[in-house]
Motif scaffolding. Structure first.
Motif, PDB file in Angstrom:
ATOM      1  N   MET A  85      -8.203 -18.346  48.288  1.00  0.00           N
ATOM      2  CA  MET A  85      -8.885 -19.614  48.472  1.00  0.00           C
ATOM      3  C   MET A  85      -8.513 -20.651  47.424  1.00  0.00           C
ATOM      4  O   MET A  85      -9.117 -21.694  47.323  1.00  0.00           O
ATOM      5  N   THR A  86      -7.512 -20.390  46.573  1.00  0.00           N
ATOM      6  CA  THR A  86      -7.130 -21.327  45.539  1.00  0.00           C
ATOM      7  C   THR A  86      -5.806 -21.977  45.888  1.00  0.00           C
ATOM      8  O   THR A  86      -5.033 -21.450  46.689  1.00  0.00           O
ATOM      9  N   PRO A  87      -5.503 -23.165  45.297  1.00  0.00           N
ATOM     10  CA  PRO A  87      -4.154 -23.719  45.456  1.00  0.00           C
ATOM     11  C   PRO A  87      -3.150 -22.661  45.014  1.00  0.00           C
ATOM     12  O   PRO A  87      -3.332 -22.015  43.978  1.00  0.00           O
ATOM     13  N   THR A  88      -2.093 -22.465  45.766  1.00  0.00           N
ATOM     14  CA  THR A  88      -1.249 -21.294  45.555  1.00  0.00           C
ATOM     15  C   THR A  88      -0.131 -21.505  44.553  1.00  0.00           C
ATOM     16  O   THR A  88       0.630 -20.591  44.305  1.00  0.00           O
ATOM     17  N   THR A  89      -0.004 -22.688  43.976  1.00  0.00           N
ATOM     18  CA  THR A  89       1.032 -22.916  42.976  1.00  0.00           C
ATOM     19  C   THR A  89       0.413 -23.573  41.742  1.00  0.00           C
ATOM     20  O   THR A  89      -0.591 -24.271  41.847  1.00  0.00           O
ATOM     21  N   PRO A  90       1.019 -23.363  40.579  1.00  0.00           N
ATOM     22  CA  PRO A  90       0.545 -24.070  39.380  1.00  0.00           C
ATOM     23  C   PRO A  90       0.575 -25.588  39.571  1.00  0.00           C
ATOM     24  O   PRO A  90      -0.327 -26.290  39.100  1.00  0.00           O
ATOM     25  N   ARG A  91       1.589 -26.072  40.261  1.00  0.00           N
ATOM     26  CA  ARG A  91       1.671 -27.511  40.515  1.00  0.00           C
ATOM     27  C   ARG A  91       0.497 -27.968  41.380  1.00  0.00           C
ATOM     28  O   ARG A  91      -0.071 -29.048  41.162  1.00  0.00           O
ATOM     29  N   GLY A  92       0.115 -27.156  42.364  1.00  0.00           N
ATOM     30  CA  GLY A  92      -1.015 -27.505  43.211  1.00  0.00           C
ATOM     31  C   GLY A  92      -2.291 -27.642  42.411  1.00  0.00           C
ATOM     32  O   GLY A  92      -3.089 -28.560  42.619  1.00  0.00           O
ATOM     33  N   ARG A  93      -2.504 -26.747  41.480  1.00  0.00           N
ATOM     34  CA  ARG A  93      -3.703 -26.800  40.651  1.00  0.00           C
ATOM     35  C   ARG A  93      -3.694 -28.036  39.748  1.00  0.00           C
ATOM     36  O   ARG A  93      -4.713 -28.697  39.565  1.00  0.00           O
ATOM     37  N   GLU A  94      -2.530 -28.346  39.188  1.00  0.00           N
ATOM     38  CA  GLU A  94      -2.439 -29.513  38.316  1.00  0.00           C
ATOM     39  C   GLU A  94      -2.671 -30.804  39.098  1.00  0.00           C
ATOM     40  O   GLU A  94      -3.365 -31.713  38.635  1.00  0.00           O
ATOM     41  N   LEU A  95      -2.106 -30.885  40.303  1.00  0.00           N
ATOM     42  CA  LEU A  95      -2.296 -32.075  41.129  1.00  0.00           C
ATOM     43  C   LEU A  95      -3.757 -32.237  41.534  1.00  0.00           C
ATOM     44  O   LEU A  95      -4.285 -33.354  41.559  1.00  0.00           O
ATOM     45  N   LEU A  96      -4.399 -31.133  41.858  1.00  0.00           N
ATOM     46  CA  LEU A  96      -5.800 -31.204  42.252  1.00  0.00           C
ATOM     47  C   LEU A  96      -6.680 -31.607  41.074  1.00  0.00           C
ATOM     48  O   LEU A  96      -7.638 -32.362  41.228  1.00  0.00           O
ATOM     49  N   ARG A  97      -6.353 -31.101  39.895  1.00  0.00           N
ATOM     50  CA  ARG A  97      -7.096 -31.491  38.695  1.00  0.00           C
ATOM     51  C   ARG A  97      -6.957 -32.996  38.451  1.00  0.00           C
ATOM     52  O   ARG A  97      -7.929 -33.690  38.149  1.00  0.00           O
ATOM     53  N   LEU A  98      -5.742 -33.516  38.616  1.00  0.00           N
ATOM     54  CA  LEU A  98      -5.518 -34.950  38.448  1.00  0.00           C
ATOM     55  C   LEU A  98      -6.275 -35.750  39.500  1.00  0.00           C
ATOM     56  O   LEU A  98      -6.874 -36.793  39.206  1.00  0.00           O
ATOM     57  N   LEU A  99      -6.265 -35.237  40.737  1.00  0.00           N
ATOM     58  CA  LEU A  99      -6.981 -35.912  41.821  1.00  0.00           C
ATOM     59  C   LEU A  99      -8.480 -35.948  41.520  1.00  0.00           C
ATOM     60  O   LEU A  99      -9.151 -36.964  41.764  1.00  0.00           O
ATOM     61  N   ALA A 100      -9.002 -34.850  41.006  1.00  0.00           N
ATOM     62  CA  ALA A 100     -10.427 -34.796  40.658  1.00  0.00           C
ATOM     63  C   ALA A 100     -10.772 -35.850  39.613  1.00  0.00           C
ATOM     64  O   ALA A 100     -11.804 -36.534  39.707  1.00  0.00           O
ATOM     65  N   GLU A 101      -9.913 -36.015  38.634  1.00  0.00           N
ATOM     66  CA  GLU A 101     -10.148 -37.030  37.614  1.00  0.00           C
ATOM     67  C   GLU A 101     -10.134 -38.426  38.218  1.00  0.00           C
ATOM     68  O   GLU A 101     -10.948 -39.285  37.856  1.00  0.00           O
ATOM     69  N   ARG A 102      -9.248 -38.657  39.182  1.00  0.00           N
ATOM     70  CA  ARG A 102      -9.124 -39.981  39.794  1.00  0.00           C
ATOM     71  C   ARG A 102     -10.345 -40.344  40.638  1.00  0.00           C
ATOM     72  O   ARG A 102     -10.650 -41.523  40.813  1.00  0.00           O
ATOM     73  N   VAL A 103     -11.043 -39.342  41.161  1.00  0.00           N
ATOM     74  CA  VAL A 103     -12.255 -39.639  41.948  1.00  0.00           C
ATOM     75  C   VAL A 103     -13.519 -39.488  41.103  1.00  0.00           C
ATOM     76  O   VAL A 103     -14.632 -39.559  41.629  1.00  0.00           O
ATOM     77  N   GLY A 104     -13.334 -39.265  39.810  1.00  0.00           N
ATOM     78  CA  GLY A 104     -14.483 -39.221  38.913  1.00  0.00           C
ATOM     79  C   GLY A 104     -15.208 -37.896  38.843  1.00  0.00           C
ATOM     80  O   GLY A 104     -16.380 -37.835  38.458  1.00  0.00           O
ATOM     81  N   LYS A 105     -14.524 -36.805  39.214  1.00  0.00           N
ATOM     82  CA  LYS A 105     -15.140 -35.479  39.135  1.00  0.00           C
ATOM     83  C   LYS A 105     -14.428 -34.680  38.044  1.00  0.00           C
ATOM     84  O   LYS A 105     -13.319 -34.180  38.257  1.00  0.00           O
ATOM     85  N   THR A 106     -15.064 -34.572  36.909  1.00  0.00           N
ATOM     86  CA  THR A 106     -14.430 -33.921  35.764  1.00  0.00           C
ATOM     87  C   THR A 106     -14.823 -32.455  35.611  1.00  0.00           C
ATOM     88  O   THR A 106     -14.140 -31.710  34.923  1.00  0.00           O
ATOM     89  N   ASP A 107     -15.905 -32.045  36.220  1.00  0.00           N
ATOM     90  CA  ASP A 107     -16.378 -30.665  36.099  1.00  0.00           C
ATOM     91  C   ASP A 107     -16.159 -29.947  37.433  1.00  0.00           C
ATOM     92  O   ASP A 107     -17.088 -29.733  38.205  1.00  0.00           O
ATOM     93  N   VAL A 108     -14.921 -29.593  37.709  1.00  0.00           N
ATOM     94  CA  VAL A 108     -14.544 -29.008  38.993  1.00  0.00           C
ATOM     95  C   VAL A 108     -13.988 -27.607  38.793  1.00  0.00           C
ATOM     96  O   VAL A 108     -13.120 -27.392  37.938  1.00  0.00           O
ATOM     97  N   ASP A 109     -14.518 -26.663  39.551  1.00  0.00           N
ATOM     98  CA  ASP A 109     -14.003 -25.297  39.547  1.00  0.00           C
ATOM     99  C   ASP A 109     -12.954 -25.200  40.654  1.00  0.00           C
ATOM    100  O   ASP A 109     -13.286 -25.176  41.836  1.00  0.00           O
ATOM    101  N   LEU A 110     -11.695 -25.147  40.290  1.00  0.00           N
ATOM    102  CA  LEU A 110     -10.618 -25.137  41.274  1.00  0.00           C
ATOM    103  C   LEU A 110     -10.611 -23.869  42.119  1.00  0.00           C
ATOM    104  O   LEU A 110      -9.955 -23.821  43.157  1.00  0.00           O
ATOM    105  N   ASP A 111     -11.336 -22.834  41.673  1.00  0.00           N
ATOM    106  CA  ASP A 111     -11.407 -21.596  42.436  1.00  0.00           C
ATOM    107  C   ASP A 111     -12.584 -21.581  43.408  1.00  0.00           C
ATOM    108  O   ASP A 111     -12.820 -20.589  44.089  1.00  0.00           O
TER     109      ASP A 111
END
Length: 230
Positions: free
Chosen positions: A66-92
């Motif tokens: 259920m997680t992004p399957t690549t390190p790049r996917g996780r990094e992109l999602l973390r950046l996306l979360a910051e852009r929408v103002g969600k800083t406390d996100v559990d990527l898992d």
């Protein structure tokens, strides 16, 4: 933002005989609703991470499937979360990830980043792509669907893209759709009722829509529009 459910069967109950026992219909509707939602969860979690009958672990339990399957996917999602103002996100946690995607989908400025994130293998990619289709033109929608590659969600996304193309075409160039209706999903017919004001389309939906709810909604929309014109 709600999920675009893959199934339209709940509306099939609108065509049951009017004299059917209301209690039986209500019970059947409840059971079907549960089944449809469970099937939708399995579509999002094809590797078994969703909670099915007899499952003991919760839907949000951490699982590699259920997680992004690549390190790049996780990094992109973390950046996306910051852009929408969600800083406390559990990527898992798929619920946390969906909250990020839901906020990003309507924002045109975030779509390039969003597209990069979802094509990295997240199990939610199909759901995100389907929701994006309502915000983009058909050419851009094609690029989003193509980004799904050969994943299991590609077929449904392709169908939804064709439906949006038809909806946009009928808004711009209304015509009779009586021959198209047998192949149109109930979702598409409901969208046509809501989005197309031309009598030639509403007449066909009012008389030949494939559920009673669609036919009733088309008649109501047509009558309401005519009252406004008068």
């Amino acid at each position: 933002m709600a999920f675009e459910w893959q199934y339209d069967e709940l509306d099939d109950f609108d065509d049951l005989p009017e004299l059917a026992d209301p209690a039986v219909i209500a019970d059947d509707r409840a059971r079907l609703d549960t089944a449809v939602r469970e099937e939708a969860r399995r579509a999002l979690c094809p590797n078994g991470t969703g909670r099915g009958r007899g499952a003991e672990r919760p839907v949000h339990e951490e699982s590699p499937a259920m997680t992004p399957t690549t390190p790049r996917g996780r990094e992109l999602l973390r950046l996306l979360a910051e852009r929408v103002g969600k800083t406390d996100v559990d990527l898992d946690d798929e619920h946390d990830r969906w909250a990020v995607y839901a906020d990003a989908v309507p924002r045109e400025d975030l779509r390039p980043l969003l597209k990069q994130a979802v094509v990295e293998g997240d199990e939610m990619a199909r759901v995100v792509v389907v929701d994006v289709l309502q915000h983009v033109d058909i050419a851009e929608g094609r690029s989003w669907v193509d980004g799904l590659g050969t994943s299991s969600g590609r077929t449904f996304a392709e169908r939804r893209l064709r439906e949006w193309a038809l909806i946009h075409d009928l808004v711009a160039r209304p015509r009779s759709i009586v021959d198209d209706l047998p192949d149109l999903t109930l979702w598409c017919q409901r969208q046509l009722v809501d989005r197309v004001a031309a009598d030639v389309v509403l007449d066909d939906l009012a008389e030949h829509g494939t559920s009673r709810k669609v036919r009733h909604a088309a008649r109501a929309r047509r009558a309401g529009r005519r009252r406004v014109e008068e």
